[in-house]
Structures are given as C-alpha cells and as structure tokens.
Design a protein around this motif. Structure first.
Motif, PDB file in Angstrom:
ATOM      1  N   ASP A  28      -0.677  24.252   5.364  1.00  0.00           N
ATOM      2  CA  ASP A  28      -2.789  24.775   5.417  1.00  0.00           C
ATOM      3  C   ASP A  28      -1.969  24.526   6.794  1.00  0.00           C
ATOM      4  O   ASP A  28      -2.560  25.096   8.022  1.00  0.00           O
ATOM      5  CB  ASP A  28      -3.366  24.223   4.625  1.00  0.00           C
ATOM      6  N   ILE A  29      -1.382  22.938   7.015  1.00  0.00           N
ATOM      7  CA  ILE A  29      -1.338  22.079   8.266  1.00  0.00           C
ATOM      8  C   ILE A  29      -0.425  23.230   9.132  1.00  0.00           C
ATOM      9  O   ILE A  29      -1.079  22.934  10.446  1.00  0.00           O
ATOM     10  CB  ILE A  29      -1.361  20.997   8.667  1.00  0.00           C
ATOM     11  N   LEU A  30       0.539  23.666   8.643  1.00  0.00           N
ATOM     12  CA  LEU A  30       2.308  24.046   9.289  1.00  0.00           C
ATOM     13  C   LEU A  30       1.342  25.241  10.432  1.00  0.00           C
ATOM     14  O   LEU A  30       1.766  25.850  11.682  1.00  0.00           O
ATOM     15  CB  LEU A  30       2.850  23.740   8.956  1.00  0.00           C
ATOM     16  N   MET A  31       1.233  26.193   9.448  1.00  0.00           N
ATOM     17  CA  MET A  31       0.379  27.239   9.541  1.00  0.00           C
ATOM     18  C   MET A  31      -1.056  27.294  10.363  1.00  0.00           C
ATOM     19  O   MET A  31      -0.340  27.653  11.606  1.00  0.00           O
ATOM     20  CB  MET A  31      -0.291  28.284   8.645  1.00  0.00           C
ATOM     21  N   GLY A  32      -1.804  26.308  10.578  1.00  0.00           N
ATOM     22  CA  GLY A  32      -3.042  26.405  11.159  1.00  0.00           C
ATOM     23  C   GLY A  32      -2.623  25.551  12.831  1.00  0.00           C
ATOM     24  O   GLY A  32      -2.565  26.445  13.585  1.00  0.00           O
ATOM     25  N   ARG A  33      -1.309  25.132  12.773  1.00  0.00           N
ATOM     26  CA  ARG A  33      -0.880  24.523  14.295  1.00  0.00           C
ATOM     27  C   ARG A  33      -0.138  25.724  15.500  1.00  0.00           C
ATOM     28  O   ARG A  33      -0.866  26.106  16.150  1.00  0.00           O
ATOM     29  CB  ARG A  33      -0.199  23.421  14.065  1.00  0.00           C
ATOM     30  N   PHE A  34       0.308  26.104  13.913  1.00  0.00           N
ATOM     31  CA  PHE A  34       0.895  27.979  14.495  1.00  0.00           C
ATOM     32  C   PHE A  34      -0.526  28.693  14.979  1.00  0.00           C
ATOM     33  O   PHE A  34       0.410  28.916  15.690  1.00  0.00           O
ATOM     34  CB  PHE A  34       2.019  28.605  13.502  1.00  0.00           C
ATOM     35  N   ALA A  92       7.174  26.632  -0.878  1.00  0.00           N
ATOM     36  CA  ALA A  92       7.787  25.459  -1.347  1.00  0.00           C
ATOM     37  C   ALA A  92       9.244  25.785  -0.646  1.00  0.00           C
ATOM     38  O   ALA A  92       9.565  25.000   0.666  1.00  0.00           O
ATOM     39  CB  ALA A  92       8.594  25.004  -2.618  1.00  0.00           C
ATOM     40  N   ASP A  93       9.805  27.140  -0.809  1.00  0.00           N
ATOM     41  CA  ASP A  93      10.287  27.649   0.600  1.00  0.00           C
ATOM     42  C   ASP A  93       9.958  27.745   2.401  1.00  0.00           C
ATOM     43  O   ASP A  93      10.743  27.266   3.148  1.00  0.00           O
ATOM     44  CB  ASP A  93      11.435  28.722   0.099  1.00  0.00           C
ATOM     45  N   PHE A  94       8.635  28.527   1.990  1.00  0.00           N
ATOM     46  CA  PHE A  94       8.522  28.335   3.826  1.00  0.00           C
ATOM     47  C   PHE A  94       8.674  26.943   4.164  1.00  0.00           C
ATOM     48  O   PHE A  94       8.581  26.449   4.933  1.00  0.00           O
ATOM     49  CB  PHE A  94       6.862  28.875   3.140  1.00  0.00           C
ATOM     50  N   PHE A  95       7.817  25.898   3.281  1.00  0.00           N
ATOM     51  CA  PHE A  95       7.902  24.629   3.710  1.00  0.00           C
ATOM     52  C   PHE A  95       9.007  24.023   3.845  1.00  0.00           C
ATOM     53  O   PHE A  95       9.212  23.856   5.661  1.00  0.00           O
ATOM     54  CB  PHE A  95       7.049  23.537   2.833  1.00  0.00           C
ATOM     55  N   LYS A  96      10.329  23.782   3.425  1.00  0.00           N
ATOM     56  CA  LYS A  96      11.492  23.635   3.905  1.00  0.00           C
ATOM     57  C   LYS A  96      12.076  24.313   4.976  1.00  0.00           C
ATOM     58  O   LYS A  96      12.685  23.655   6.216  1.00  0.00           O
ATOM     59  CB  LYS A  96      12.630  23.840   2.764  1.00  0.00           C
ATOM     60  N   TRP A  97      11.866  25.709   5.165  1.00  0.00           N
ATOM     61  CA  TRP A  97      11.977  26.235   6.725  1.00  0.00           C
ATOM     62  C   TRP A  97      11.405  26.111   7.154  1.00  0.00           C
ATOM     63  O   TRP A  97      11.984  25.643   7.972  1.00  0.00           O
ATOM     64  CB  TRP A  97      12.431  28.121   6.291  1.00  0.00           C
ATOM     65  N   ALA A  98      10.252  25.709   7.740  1.00  0.00           N
ATOM     66  CA  ALA A  98       9.523  25.403   8.331  1.00  0.00           C
ATOM     67  C   ALA A  98       9.697  23.916   8.894  1.00  0.00           C
ATOM     68  O   ALA A  98       9.740  24.006  10.255  1.00  0.00           O
ATOM     69  CB  ALA A  98       8.083  25.868   8.375  1.00  0.00           C
ATOM     70  N   THR A  99      10.156  23.278   8.363  1.00  0.00           N
ATOM     71  CA  THR A  99      10.738  21.549   9.075  1.00  0.00           C
ATOM     72  C   THR A  99      11.721  21.618   8.718  1.00  0.00           C
ATOM     73  O   THR A  99      12.880  20.800   9.274  1.00  0.00           O
ATOM     74  CB  THR A  99      10.082  21.337   7.792  1.00  0.00           C
ATOM     75  N   ASP A 115      14.634  34.444   8.963  1.00  0.00           N
ATOM     76  CA  ASP A 115      14.803  33.284  10.287  1.00  0.00           C
ATOM     77  C   ASP A 115      14.859  34.637  11.841  1.00  0.00           C
ATOM     78  O   ASP A 115      15.790  34.830  12.079  1.00  0.00           O
ATOM     79  CB  ASP A 115      16.143  33.158  10.502  1.00  0.00           C
ATOM     80  N   THR A 116      13.104  34.013  12.188  1.00  0.00           N
ATOM     81  CA  THR A 116      12.331  35.264  13.157  1.00  0.00           C
ATOM     82  C   THR A 116      12.070  33.995  14.013  1.00  0.00           C
ATOM     83  O   THR A 116      11.962  33.332  14.286  1.00  0.00           O
ATOM     84  CB  THR A 116      11.955  36.097  11.979  1.00  0.00           C
ATOM     85  N   ASP A 117      11.795  34.754  15.867  1.00  0.00           N
ATOM     86  CA  ASP A 117      11.190  33.837  16.229  1.00  0.00           C
ATOM     87  C   ASP A 117       9.710  33.808  15.537  1.00  0.00           C
ATOM     88  O   ASP A 117       9.473  32.491  16.218  1.00  0.00           O
ATOM     89  CB  ASP A 117      11.091  34.512  17.574  1.00  0.00           C
ATOM     90  N   VAL A 118       9.267  34.235  14.659  1.00  0.00           N
ATOM     91  CA  VAL A 118       8.104  33.546  13.954  1.00  0.00           C
ATOM     92  C   VAL A 118       8.009  32.402  13.803  1.00  0.00           C
ATOM     93  O   VAL A 118       7.431  31.465  13.843  1.00  0.00           O
ATOM     94  CB  VAL A 118       7.598  34.334  13.956  1.00  0.00           C
ATOM     95  N   ALA A 157       9.439  24.826  15.688  1.00  0.00           N
ATOM     96  CA  ALA A 157       9.203  24.100  16.984  1.00  0.00           C
ATOM     97  C   ALA A 157       7.776  23.293  17.191  1.00  0.00           C
ATOM     98  O   ALA A 157       7.950  21.563  17.244  1.00  0.00           O
ATOM     99  CB  ALA A 157       9.207  24.946  17.885  1.00  0.00           C
ATOM    100  N   LEU A 158       6.751  24.431  16.496  1.00  0.00           N
ATOM    101  CA  LEU A 158       5.856  23.191  16.391  1.00  0.00           C
ATOM    102  C   LEU A 158       5.714  21.644  15.008  1.00  0.00           C
ATOM    103  O   LEU A 158       5.235  21.013  15.024  1.00  0.00           O
ATOM    104  CB  LEU A 158       4.422  23.850  15.890  1.00  0.00           C
TER     105      LEU A 158
END
Length: 90
Positions: A28-34, A60-67, A77-80, A86-87
């Motif tokens: 929620d925090i990662l998505m919120g910042r984005f 779980a996969d999203f978190f590993k990829w996003a961090t 593995d997209t610009d989004v 990056a955030l």
C-alpha cells in the motif's frame, strides 16, 4: 480505441482505490507513493500496465520486484515498475 479525458479519469480513480488496498501495508505504501507522484500523468498504455500489476501479480512478487530484491519477469519489467522501484529506493 481512444479514451476520453473522463474515461481516463474514471480509470485513475478506480486504480487509486485498488492500488491503495493491496492487502499488505508495505505494498500500500509503495503503490501510494507511486500514485501520488505519477497516477495523474500516466498515459492510457501506462494505466494498462499499472492495472496488470495490480490484477495479475501476487503481493509477495510485487514487493520483491518493486524493491529490487528480485528481477521482474520481462512482461512486467516496464517503465511503470521502474518508476515504482525508483520511488521505493528513494
């Protein structure tokens, strides 16, 4: 098909809700910042990509990829995802 401004705004509102209710506080925090930084300016194609991340990827996969703990499969593995990553590293 071309989206009108109102169609894009409606999609953004739906994604804002779904992106901020992922199921884990960390995501929620990662998505919120984005979403705070980029959601209002995403193109229709980028909204499609963001929606796929929300709908298709387990938390779980999203978190590993996003961090950056694990590389994302090529299709995600997209610009989004790179903007989210990056955030998360900021």
């Amino acid at each position: 098909m071309t989206d009108t401004v109102s169609d894009l705004e409606m999609r953004r509102k739906k994604l804002l809700f779904r992106g901020s209710h992922r199921g884990t506080k960390e995501n929620d925090i990662l998505m919120g910042r984005f979403m705070d930084k980029h959601l209002a300016t995403l193109t229709a194609e980028q909204l499609d990509t963001f929606e796929a991340l929300i709908n298709e990827v387990p938390d779980a996969d999203f978190f590993k990829w996003a961090t950056g703990k694990e590389p994302a499969p090529e299709q995600y593995d997209t610009d989004v995802l790179r903007m989210i990553r990056a955030l998360s590293n900021a």
